[in-house]
Design an enzyme around this catalytic site. Structure first.
Site, PDB file in Angstrom:
ATOM      1  NE  ARG A  12      97.160 -18.158   3.324  1.00 24.24           N
ATOM      2  CZ  ARG A  12      95.905 -18.187   3.670  1.00 24.24           C
ATOM      3  NH1 ARG A  12      95.422 -17.332   4.569  1.00 24.24           N
ATOM      4  NH2 ARG A  12      95.088 -19.068   3.130  1.00 24.24           N
ATOM      5  CG  ASN A  61     105.605 -31.386  19.355  1.00 24.48           C
ATOM      6  OD1 ASN A  61     105.880 -32.288  18.567  1.00 24.48           O
ATOM      7  ND2 ASN A  61     106.516 -30.553  19.819  1.00 24.48           N
ATOM      8  CG  PHE A 116     100.665 -23.221  19.662  1.00 21.78           C
ATOM      9  CD1 PHE A 116     100.926 -24.203  18.729  1.00 21.78           C
ATOM     10  CD2 PHE A 116     100.385 -21.935  19.215  1.00 21.78           C
ATOM     11  CE1 PHE A 116     100.909 -23.921  17.375  1.00 21.78           C
ATOM     12  CE2 PHE A 116     100.362 -21.643  17.859  1.00 21.78           C
ATOM     13  CZ  PHE A 116     100.624 -22.642  16.941  1.00 21.78           C
ATOM     14  CE1 TYR A 149     109.725 -25.559  19.585  1.00 18.83           C
ATOM     15  CE2 TYR A 149     108.037 -27.218  19.839  1.00 18.83           C
ATOM     16  CZ  TYR A 149     109.293 -26.860  19.436  1.00 18.83           C
ATOM     17  OH  TYR A 149     110.138 -27.801  18.894  1.00 18.83           O
ATOM     18  NE  ARG A 155     110.270 -28.171  23.319  1.00 15.88           N
ATOM     19  CZ  ARG A 155     111.569 -28.115  23.516  1.00 15.88           C
ATOM     20  NH1 ARG A 155     112.167 -26.947  23.644  1.00 15.88           N
ATOM     21  NH2 ARG A 155     112.291 -29.213  23.597  1.00 15.88           N
TER      22      ARG A 155
END
Length: 118
Positions: free
Chosen positions: A16, A40, A79, A82, A89
């Site tokens: 969005r 992942n 998460f 990354y 990460r």
């Protein structure tokens, strides 16, 4: 499951924010990193659940649960790292991989003890 739902909601939010409609997976770099981080984590979830289950049943529930909580924490950090930068990460990735290997060892030890040494 709540972690996977959270990761999915972050992808929806990024779609969005950067106006990227499904099924597109390319666009703004932040969206791409968020999408890859979610993918992942989703790919490793069945492996994690299977190992957690076997280690909990055949080794020790408490030890498996502690490893499971640590794994979930490292995946959350993976998460978050990354989505900010690809290099963010790495440390949580190595920690979560180490925990998966630990669960493999616990599961194998429990299975061997159960089936070979009654």
């Amino acid at each position: 499951v709540l972690f996977l739902a959270y990761f999915t909601m972050q992808v929806i939010h990024a779609r969005r924010k950067y106006k990227i409609s499904p099924p597109e997976t390319r666009g703004h770099p932040e969206f791409e990193r968020t999408f890859r981080a979610q993918a992942n984590c989703s790919e490793y979830f069945p492996i994690f659940i299977s190992l957690l289950w076997v280690a909990g049943i055949f080794f020790h529930q408490g030890v498996a649960a502690a490893c499971g909580l640590l794994y979930l924490y490292t995946r959350l950090k993976y998460f978050q790292g990354y989505t900010v930068a690809a290099q963010g990460r790495l440390a949580p990735l190595y920690a979560s991989a180490w925990l998966l290997w630990l669960l493999v060892g616990l599961a194998l030890a429990g299975l061997l003890a159960h089936f070979l040494w009654p």
